[in-house]
Design an enzyme around this catalytic site. Sequence first.
Site, PDB file in Angstrom:
ATOM      1  N   ARG A 146      -1.414  -6.546  -8.214  1.00  0.00           N
ATOM      2  CA  ARG A 146      -0.337  -7.468  -7.858  1.00  0.00           C
ATOM      3  C   ARG A 146      -0.229  -8.598  -8.857  1.00  0.00           C
ATOM      4  O   ARG A 146       0.857  -9.046  -9.177  1.00  0.00           O
ATOM      5  CB  ARG A 146      -0.587  -8.070  -6.477  1.00  0.00           C
ATOM      6  N   LYS A 165     -15.482  -8.554   4.557  1.00  0.00           N
ATOM      7  CA  LYS A 165     -14.239  -8.865   5.263  1.00  0.00           C
ATOM      8  C   LYS A 165     -14.432  -8.679   6.763  1.00  0.00           C
ATOM      9  O   LYS A 165     -15.237  -7.869   7.194  1.00  0.00           O
ATOM     10  CB  LYS A 165     -13.107  -7.941   4.793  1.00  0.00           C
ATOM     11  N   HIS A 225       0.843  -1.208   0.000  1.00  0.00           N
ATOM     12  CA  HIS A 225       0.000   0.000   0.000  1.00  0.00           C
ATOM     13  C   HIS A 225       0.871   1.248   0.000  1.00  0.00           C
ATOM     14  O   HIS A 225       0.594   2.209  -0.721  1.00  0.00           O
ATOM     15  CB  HIS A 225      -0.891   0.043   1.258  1.00  0.00           C
TER      16      HIS A 225
END
Length: 167
Positions: free
Chosen positions: A92, A42, A18
């Site tokens: 990613r 989450k 991040h």
Amino acid sequence: MTRVGVYPGTFDPITLGHMDIIRRGAKLVDRFVVGVTTNPSKSPMFTIEERLASVRREVATVRGDIEVVAFDSLLMDFAEKMGASVIVRGLRAVADFEYEYQMAGMNQQINNRVETVFLMADVALQPIASRLVKEIALYGGEVGKFVPPAVNLEIRGRVDAIGRKGS
């Protein structure tokens, strides 16, 4: 005209990945807003207040006009409220791209005045995911190479408070 970018996420916890995206994203715009939100799918390790404090502390050393703001709305509504013309997202892997591509398409349908820009994570940081950091920590693993030092201490404190799994 001031160019404003928004980088949204749960940042639970904020990772070195991040931080890489924040450093690089802040260079692309005049004002960079890190939007801290809660994802209902989450289970957060840290409260929104704890995450805001952590992100603010970590970005304090990053050059640029950076603001850290909590939000609980559609991303495109938040971007509009912040005056953003750009959403910054980190990638990613291919799996990230598929999800982010779909989200960017939906967001474009909601508000076509805001563009989405993808930044590839630094190669050394690509495997890092907050979800995996939490899992490793909860099973007693060392996560110091994935998060800033102060965040590592916060994670250790939280794991000690809630107890490790598999013990």
